[in-house]
Design a protein around this motif. Sequence first.
Motif, mmCIF file in Angstrom:
data_model
loop_
_atom_site.group_PDB
_atom_site.id
_atom_site.type_symbol
_atom_site.label_atom_id
_atom_site.label_comp_id
_atom_site.label_asym_id
_atom_site.label_seq_id
_atom_site.Cartn_x
_atom_site.Cartn_y
_atom_site.Cartn_z
ATOM 1 N N LEU A 368 -4.708 43.569 4.636
ATOM 2 C CA LEU A 368 -3.448 44.310 4.564
ATOM 3 C C LEU A 368 -2.222 43.391 4.629
ATOM 4 N N TYR A 369 -2.376 42.248 5.367
ATOM 5 C CA TYR A 369 -1.231 41.374 5.575
ATOM 6 C C TYR A 369 -1.562 39.958 5.132
ATOM 7 N N THR A 370 -0.498 39.169 5.002
ATOM 8 C CA THR A 370 -0.687 37.752 4.676
ATOM 9 C C THR A 370 -0.994 36.977 5.953
ATOM 10 N N GLY A 371 -1.383 35.703 5.778
ATOM 11 C CA GLY A 371 -1.783 34.888 6.920
ATOM 12 C C GLY A 371 -0.640 34.604 7.887
ATOM 13 N N ASP A 372 0.634 34.679 7.446
ATOM 14 C CA ASP A 372 1.749 34.381 8.340
ATOM 15 C C ASP A 372 2.359 35.644 8.940
ATOM 16 N N HIS A 373 1.689 36.797 8.821
ATOM 17 C CA HIS A 373 2.182 38.027 9.431
ATOM 18 C C HIS A 373 2.110 37.926 10.949
ATOM 19 N N GLU A 374 2.987 38.658 11.599
ATOM 20 C CA GLU A 374 3.068 38.583 13.067
ATOM 21 C C GLU A 374 1.760 38.991 13.732
ATOM 22 N N LYS A 375 1.127 40.042 13.217
ATOM 23 C CA LYS A 375 -0.148 40.485 13.811
ATOM 24 C C LYS A 375 -1.223 39.415 13.677
ATOM 25 N N ILE A 376 -1.225 38.743 12.542
ATOM 26 C CA ILE A 376 -2.220 37.681 12.343
ATOM 27 C C ILE A 376 -1.935 36.531 13.303
ATOM 28 N N ARG A 377 -0.654 36.170 13.463
ATOM 29 C CA ARG A 377 -0.316 35.074 14.373
ATOM 30 C C ARG A 377 -0.683 35.400 15.812
ATOM 31 N N VAL A 378 -0.471 36.673 16.196
ATOM 32 C CA VAL A 378 -0.824 37.080 17.568
ATOM 33 C C VAL A 378 -2.326 36.917 17.794
ATOM 34 N N ILE A 379 -3.134 37.353 16.803
ATOM 35 C CA ILE A 379 -4.592 37.217 16.945
ATOM 36 C C ILE A 379 -4.985 35.750 17.006
#
Length: 494
Positions: A368-379
């Motif tokens: 759903l999101y790119t690798g630099d999305h906030e949710k991805i960074r949090v994970i």
Amino acid sequence: MFSKEIMTTLRPFFRGLPLTLVLVMVGMWMAGKYVSYVTPVYESTARIKLADNEQGPTGSRLYDDMDFFATENKISAEIELIKSNTILEKVVKHLPEEYIIYRVGNLHSTELYDQSPVKIYSVINDSSLLDRPFQLSVHGETYTLITPDEKTFKGKLGRSVTIQNSEFLIARNEVLLSKRPDLLVNDNYRYVLKSKAKLVAEILSNLDVMAMDKDVPVIRISYKSPVPQKAHDIVNLVAGCYIRDYEDTKFLTADTTVTFLDKQLKQYAEELRGSETNIEDYRNSENIINIRQETETDLRKISDMKKQLSNMRMNLAAIDTLNNYIRQGDQRFMELAPNFEAFNDLLSTEMVKKIRSYQAEKKELLTLYTGDHEKIRVIDENIHDLVSYIKESIRNTKINTETKLSNLETEIYDAESAFNGLPSRERTLTGLERENQMNESIFRFLHEKKTEAEIARAAKMSFHRIIDFGQVPKTPTSPNPGLFKACLLYTSPS
């Protein structure tokens, strides 16, 4: 009157029935043509039964006693190991060819695999030639080769040609042609020289590994391919390489243990001979025939502490090895998880499970999101924190073990100091005999462990078993002509 109304109602149906039948027949013909030109996909399946340590498989106790890292088999971890680069790179090494060749037709191309009438040998010195298609036309004893950069080379079958500092040799597959003399050689072909990474990725994309049931330690391995023989070969190669990797790991563990114990035995053999000589010399010099034994409990206590000291040193060496191994693979931490499971405290196991959970969540979010999305960074930050916590846990365990080792050495020193009150000769002789007993006990203990390790090393076998080998599939899994035509008939009236 009633019959006239019925006929009036049904007249449009009968009037359109010929057209409907014609459309259905045309659709069936088109479906048949479509199915005949679609590349079929075949699937071959193998099954592996994992060793169950609770059942006590033959010989497993040999490892339980001496292997600090022995733990229960976890099905999910074994599945990840099968799909890892560690196993798939070994599969790639055993593939018959490192290229994929197709016979090019007017409408579609057919992968030939082991039925190719030509063989291609290459020494690649230019990586730009990898993973890109070559066009090959064979006519008689000559051929025309078009590189991915649209450069044309002509050559003779059986003679090498140099392309961009790389050597190519194209020859007739005499072994296959002797079995199938009717096989057409003069034709148009396309082949791709695969890099190791590309081959691993291709195998992984068509590989399906799953547990039969969460309570049954059986793993199902399936592979899909347009070529039945290829599906059969690769699924059995994956299963075989997994079993061999397990055997090699166990053999390496036993071999390392034997080497370590050999050194320890030589050291303690010298110490034992020295202690025996010291007792003999002291008895002769002091004319001692017999002397009262010190308290048996104290002697046994010191002997037991010496054994604990030896075991603790072995454990500390094992922790150092694990720590160095993880630090060397810092960028591939989760690929080392099957080895890390040996660090078997419950908290670390939960941490690994949590990391797996975050990885699965990240994989879903990446759709759903790119690798630099906030949710991805949090994970990613959560995963990094857990990995750092686990590494710190290993470091703390090492410090704790070193502290215990120091305390045990102090206790041994204090226990030995209890003999200071004895008369000089008794204390000296008792110390010499105690040292001899400890050396003998440790020597016997190490010798028993070495015997077990040598048995384990000689018995190079796997406690995992392939219970079903993959078979060469006879019918494709897709497309399904019957199902395709049935769906066409179902949708035609509408």
